[in-house]
Design an enzyme around this catalytic site. Structure first.
Site, PDB file in Angstrom:
ATOM      1  N   HIS A  80      -2.337  -1.618   0.698  1.00 53.31           N
ATOM      2  CA  HIS A  80      -1.359  -2.521  -0.391  1.00 53.31           C
ATOM      3  C   HIS A  80      -2.149  -3.006  -1.337  1.00 53.31           C
ATOM      4  O   HIS A  80      -3.141  -3.517  -1.425  1.00 53.31           O
ATOM      5  CB  HIS A  80      -0.760  -3.538   0.638  1.00 53.31           C
ATOM      6  CG  HIS A  80       0.442  -4.036  -0.244  1.00 53.31           C
ATOM      7  ND1 HIS A  80       0.337  -5.038  -1.411  1.00 53.31           N
ATOM      8  CD2 HIS A  80       1.767  -4.184   0.016  1.00 53.31           C
ATOM      9  CE1 HIS A  80       1.574  -5.411  -1.639  1.00 53.31           C
ATOM     10  NE2 HIS A  80       2.491  -4.878  -1.064  1.00 53.31           N
ATOM     11  N   GLU A  92       4.510  -0.795  15.405  1.00 47.44           N
ATOM     12  CA  GLU A  92       3.050  -0.251  14.588  1.00 47.44           C
ATOM     13  C   GLU A  92       2.116   0.256  15.433  1.00 47.44           C
ATOM     14  O   GLU A  92       1.239   0.807  15.261  1.00 47.44           O
ATOM     15  CB  GLU A  92       2.544  -1.227  13.669  1.00 47.44           C
ATOM     16  CG  GLU A  92       1.691  -0.867  12.454  1.00 47.44           C
ATOM     17  CD  GLU A  92       1.098  -1.978  11.564  1.00 47.44           C
ATOM     18  OE1 GLU A  92       0.238  -1.672  10.895  1.00 47.44           O
ATOM     19  OE2 GLU A  92       1.838  -3.136  11.592  1.00 47.44           O
ATOM     20  N   ARG A 121       5.232  -7.539  -9.128  1.00 40.98           N
ATOM     21  CA  ARG A 121       5.282  -6.348 -10.160  1.00 40.98           C
ATOM     22  C   ARG A 121       6.592  -5.920 -10.633  1.00 40.98           C
ATOM     23  O   ARG A 121       6.789  -5.381 -11.507  1.00 40.98           O
ATOM     24  CB  ARG A 121       4.537  -5.152  -9.612  1.00 40.98           C
ATOM     25  CG  ARG A 121       2.794  -5.692  -9.570  1.00 40.98           C
ATOM     26  CD  ARG A 121       1.999  -4.434  -8.973  1.00 40.98           C
ATOM     27  NE  ARG A 121       2.169  -4.622  -7.407  1.00 40.98           N
ATOM     28  CZ  ARG A 121       2.464  -3.549  -6.636  1.00 40.98           C
ATOM     29  NH1 ARG A 121       2.824  -2.290  -7.446  1.00 40.98           N
ATOM     30  NH2 ARG A 121       2.522  -3.450  -5.311  1.00 40.98           N
ATOM     31  N   SER A 179       9.723  -0.744   6.964  1.00 39.59           N
ATOM     32  CA  SER A 179       9.121  -1.540   8.170  1.00 39.59           C
ATOM     33  C   SER A 179      10.473  -2.363   8.850  1.00 39.59           C
ATOM     34  O   SER A 179      10.325  -2.432  10.036  1.00 39.59           O
ATOM     35  CB  SER A 179       8.208  -2.770   7.567  1.00 39.59           C
ATOM     36  OG  SER A 179       8.959  -3.315   6.611  1.00 39.59           O
ATOM     37  N   THR A 195      -6.161  -3.212  20.175  1.00 42.66           N
ATOM     38  CA  THR A 195      -6.379  -3.375  21.401  1.00 42.66           C
ATOM     39  C   THR A 195      -5.395  -2.472  22.313  1.00 42.66           C
ATOM     40  O   THR A 195      -5.692  -1.800  23.371  1.00 42.66           O
ATOM     41  CB  THR A 195      -6.420  -4.704  21.986  1.00 42.66           C
ATOM     42  OG1 THR A 195      -5.019  -5.344  21.433  1.00 42.66           O
ATOM     43  CG2 THR A 195      -7.596  -5.310  21.568  1.00 42.66           C
TER      44      THR A 195
END
Length: 341
Positions: free
Chosen positions: A84, A221, A100, A237, A62
């Site tokens: 991801h 973002e 992982r 991030s 938005t």
């Protein structure tokens, strides 16, 4: 501070932004918030991928939409979307790649560890985009695990042991327990790659100022600040939060302290009237038109399967045509509930 409120439009005169039109989510009323500086900090647009995203339900783009609606503020790199590898099926909640990193395996429906053959050097530790592509190809090849929510693969961390999982990967333990109902020390985790991060957004300069409208800023973002390029590294991030938060926050403060609020009340009244007219037109619709949630879900399927991890000219052309049809369907869509609160 306005809680339970949503910005639906920006107030501007074509060269300067002087606030936003806000809808009260309790009663549906619209009102104007005037400001020396307006900051778009609405996050990414992952929910355009429907269920195939780790983003919160509110991340529907938005912020980018209201900026684009001005007709003068550009967006940048909107095609730059990161996937991801490991989000839990069906909730879409991300489980950290630390699984992982600590030695977890990815398995297909035959319980074969496919990354050893497909990416022999780095295996499961390859970058997010590489692992996601291999996973998507395995499922395209028919080696995914069928489920009511579509195919998925397995993440195996059983061999790490319960003590490790409940200390080093406690968040993953909690997610598996609360959202999948399994003990990851004993059971495989159903995962698949989904949309995770949007590198594109409102195009801004180094100070977070949007192009086209003075007084408008974007951060995080929601902004295209060019910190990440086309494929964000995992730890960036945090860098973006700290660095752009500090830089843009300081820039906004300096701008606001050096300018007066000279917004036109007629611009504000006109913007509110336009927003109320749009809302009224939706409320006035009757009959049995398309369901807005069905349109949204169809959009997510198109985006994931034709504008997702793999993209080619034919599928992109099909996606444009199909999304255009959904846009036309919106003209006839009706609300199933018209309660303003």
């Amino acid at each position: 501070m306005r809680d339970r409120a949503e910005a639906v439009a920006l107030i501007h005169d074509g060269s300067r932004c002087t606030g936003a039109v806000v809808r009260d989510l309790r009663n549906g009323a619209h009102y104007a918030v005037m400001a020396k500086a307006t900051v778009i900090a609405t996050g990414g647009y992952g929910r355009i991928y429907g269920q195939y995203t780790s983003n919160a339900t509110i991340n529907e783009g938005t912020g980018a939409s209201i900026a684009l609606d001005t007709g003068v503020v550009p967006l940048g790199n909107m095609e730059a979307v990161q996937f991801h590898p490991t989000t839990v099926v069906p909730s879409g909640i991300l489980v950290t790649e630390g699984c992982r990193g600590d030695g977890g395996y990815l398995l297909d429906k035959n319980l074969d560890r496919f990354m050893v053959e497909r990416e022999p050097e780095k295996q499961e530790l390859a970058s997010r985009d590489v692992v996601s592509r291999h996973m998507a190809q395995v499922m395209r090849d028919g080696d995914g695990v069928d489920s009511p929510y579509g195919p998925h693969l397995w993440l195996d961390i059983r061999h790490l042991g319960e003590e490790h999982l409940r200390t080093k990967l406690l968040e993953v333990w909690d997610i598996c327990r609360d959202f999948v109902g399994i003990n990851p020390a004993e059971a495989l985790i159903p995962v698949r790659p989904t949309q995770h991060y949007s590198m594109g957004g409102v195009r801004v300069n180094k100070d977070g100022q949007a192009y086209g409208l003075a007084g408008l800023f974007a951060v995080g973002e929601a902004a295209c600040w060019d910190m990440h390029g086309f494929n964000r590294l995992g730890g960036n991030s945090l860098s973006e939060t700290i660095v752009t938060g500090r830089v843009v926050g300081r820039s906004v403060a300096e701008y606001a302290s050096g300018t007066d609020l000279r917004g036109s009340t007629s611009d504000a009244f006109d913007a509110v009237a336009r927003a109320e007219k749009i809302a009224s037109s939706w409320l006035a619709r009757g009959g049995k038109g398309p369901n807005i949630y069905e349109i949204r879900d169809a959009m997510g399927e198109i985006m994931m399967h034709k504008v997702g991890i793999f993209r080619n000219g034919d599928e992109l052309a099909d996606a444009v045509a199909e999304l255009g049809q959904l846009l036309d369907d919106c003209d006839n869509a009706v609300l199933r509930c018209k309660d303003p609160g």
